[in-house]
Design a protein around this motif. Structure first.
Motif, mmCIF file in Angstrom:
data_model
loop_
_atom_site.group_PDB
_atom_site.id
_atom_site.type_symbol
_atom_site.label_atom_id
_atom_site.label_comp_id
_atom_site.label_asym_id
_atom_site.label_seq_id
_atom_site.Cartn_x
_atom_site.Cartn_y
_atom_site.Cartn_z
ATOM 1 N N PHE A 76 39.211 35.552 46.980
ATOM 2 C CA PHE A 76 39.590 36.479 48.042
ATOM 3 C C PHE A 76 39.026 35.887 49.316
ATOM 4 N N LEU A 117 35.648 34.076 49.257
ATOM 5 C CA LEU A 117 34.897 34.518 48.075
ATOM 6 C C LEU A 117 35.595 34.060 46.804
ATOM 7 N N VAL A 133 35.993 34.343 43.179
ATOM 8 C CA VAL A 133 35.646 35.388 42.217
ATOM 9 C C VAL A 133 35.802 34.893 40.778
ATOM 10 N N PRO A 136 27.927 41.603 33.973
ATOM 11 C CA PRO A 136 27.462 42.454 35.064
ATOM 12 C C PRO A 136 28.592 42.841 36.012
ATOM 13 N N SER A 137 28.368 43.916 36.729
ATOM 14 C CA SER A 137 29.291 44.371 37.753
ATOM 15 C C SER A 137 29.488 43.260 38.782
ATOM 16 N N SER A 158 31.197 40.495 38.227
ATOM 17 C CA SER A 158 31.334 39.161 37.620
ATOM 18 C C SER A 158 32.788 38.698 37.539
ATOM 19 N N LYS A 186 35.439 40.611 35.924
ATOM 20 C CA LYS A 186 36.152 41.089 34.728
ATOM 21 C C LYS A 186 37.481 41.765 35.093
ATOM 22 N N THR A 214 39.168 41.571 37.891
ATOM 23 C CA THR A 214 40.070 40.608 38.536
ATOM 24 C C THR A 214 40.774 39.760 37.485
HETATM 25 P P1 ADP Z 1 33.894 43.396 37.726
HETATM 26 O O1 ADP Z 1 35.131 44.060 37.217
HETATM 27 O O2 ADP Z 1 33.307 42.407 36.769
HETATM 28 O O3 ADP Z 1 32.874 44.377 38.194
HETATM 29 P P2 ADP Z 1 35.608 42.586 39.908
HETATM 30 O O4 ADP Z 1 36.625 41.705 39.326
HETATM 31 O O5 ADP Z 1 35.982 43.979 40.219
HETATM 32 O O6 ADP Z 1 34.299 42.522 39.000
HETATM 33 O O7 ADP Z 1 35.069 41.962 41.259
HETATM 34 C C1 ADP Z 1 34.580 40.645 41.350
HETATM 35 C C2 ADP Z 1 34.274 40.334 42.792
HETATM 36 O O8 ADP Z 1 35.486 40.277 43.539
HETATM 37 C C3 ADP Z 1 33.377 41.340 43.486
HETATM 38 O O9 ADP Z 1 32.511 40.633 44.331
HETATM 39 C C4 ADP Z 1 34.373 42.166 44.275
HETATM 40 O O10 ADP Z 1 33.762 42.694 45.420
HETATM 41 C C5 ADP Z 1 35.421 41.134 44.649
HETATM 42 N N1 ADP Z 1 36.757 41.700 44.845
HETATM 43 C C6 ADP Z 1 37.500 42.343 43.914
HETATM 44 N N2 ADP Z 1 38.697 42.709 44.413
HETATM 45 C C7 ADP Z 1 38.711 42.297 45.708
HETATM 46 C C8 ADP Z 1 39.676 42.385 46.775
HETATM 47 N N3 ADP Z 1 40.871 42.946 46.597
HETATM 48 N N4 ADP Z 1 39.325 41.840 47.977
HETATM 49 C C9 ADP Z 1 38.121 41.250 48.147
HETATM 50 N N5 ADP Z 1 37.188 41.141 47.193
HETATM 51 C C10 ADP Z 1 37.473 41.646 45.977
#
Ligand code: ADP
Ligand code: MG
Length: 245
Positions: free
Chosen positions: A15, A18, A20, A39-40, A42, A44, A46
């Protein structure tokens, strides 16, 4: 491993700046139930969302039954999306439609099924999740656990090849979790291929074929549940498990 129904190859997702998902490689065999823990933040959710392109992968391939959902045409994408059922933490049922209408809707709109066929299929799937007797009820009259089972029936009604679950029981009161896990266990026993993100470690131990630990956008470690839980190799897995237990 028998033929993979879902195969994730060198998946990356950013993103903006970032990163991910860094390099995810994961195969789920036909009929296998794989649990993803970590962990939150990480990556998952996405990763799951990339599997039906709710999220657009930055690079890599995702094969559903051998066909790449990333590199395909938009008409193929619409078809292939239907092969990937998804269940989220929130149930997202339409509040103004009764239960059976909720389960019929995508069948009619996306699969172009005739109405009576869609209704028959909806009732059969509601029966499968133990809620046929609530077919005419409005979703708001149901408990969270029942609403999630309707959401599962709705996904199953589209005849998916793979089911993805993103923390399906996290929003539920503890006493309602068991009924949803029981439906998931039934589904596994019927041969469904399943990729499940969940913190239900007890259920993972009992029902998962494999557990994958993710951290920082990478698969750090994977193995059978007894090995991952009793004898994790990676330090990061050990640290995570000691926090959640
Ligand atoms: P999990 O499900 O393991 O908690 P996520 O996949 O939700 O992790 O998120 C992984 C990372 O991607 C986090 O840092 C989150 O903030 C970032 N992230 C997720 N979706 C978006 C988005 N649409 N735009 C920007 N950052 C995102
Ligand atoms: Mg998540």
């Amino acid at each position: 491993m028998s033929r993979p129904m879902l195969e994730i190859v060198a998946l990356e997702k950013s993103f903006g700046d970032l990163k991910v998902l860094r390099d995810i490689n994961l195969r789920v065999a036909t009929g296998e139930m794989v649990f993803v823990i970590g962990p939150s933040g990480s990556g998952k959710s996405t990763m799951l969302r990339c599997c039906n392109r709710l999220e657009e992968p930055t690079s890599g391939a995702i094969l559903i039954d051998g066909k790449d959902i990333v590199g395909c045409s938009s008409s193929a994408l619409n078809r292939m999306r239907l092969e990937v059922g998804m269940v989220f933490q929130g149930f997202h049922l339409y509040p103004h439609m009764n239960v059976v209408a909720n389960v019929m809707l995508a069948q009619i709109k996306a699969l172009k099924r005739p109405k009576d066929e869609a209704r028959e299929r909806a009732l059969a799937m509601l029966d499968r999740v133990g809620l046929r007797h609530r077919a005419e009820t409005m979703p708001t009259q149901l408990s969270g656990g029942q609403q999630q089972r309707v959401a599962i029936a709705r996904a199953l009604a589209l005849d998916p090849k793979v089911m993805l679950f993103d923390e399906p029981t996290s929003a539920l009161d503890p006493e309602l979790v068991g009924s949803v896990l029981a439906v998931m266990k039934d589904l596994k026993d019927s041969g469904m291929t399943m990729l499940v993100v969940s913190h239900e470690m007890g259920f993972a131990r009992e029902a998962a074929d494999r557990v994958v630990f993710m951290d920082g956008g990478l698969v750090v470690e994977e193995g059978p549940p007894e090995q991952i839980f009793a004898n994790p190799k990676a330090e990061r897995t050990q640290a995570f498990l000691s926090r959640v237990r």
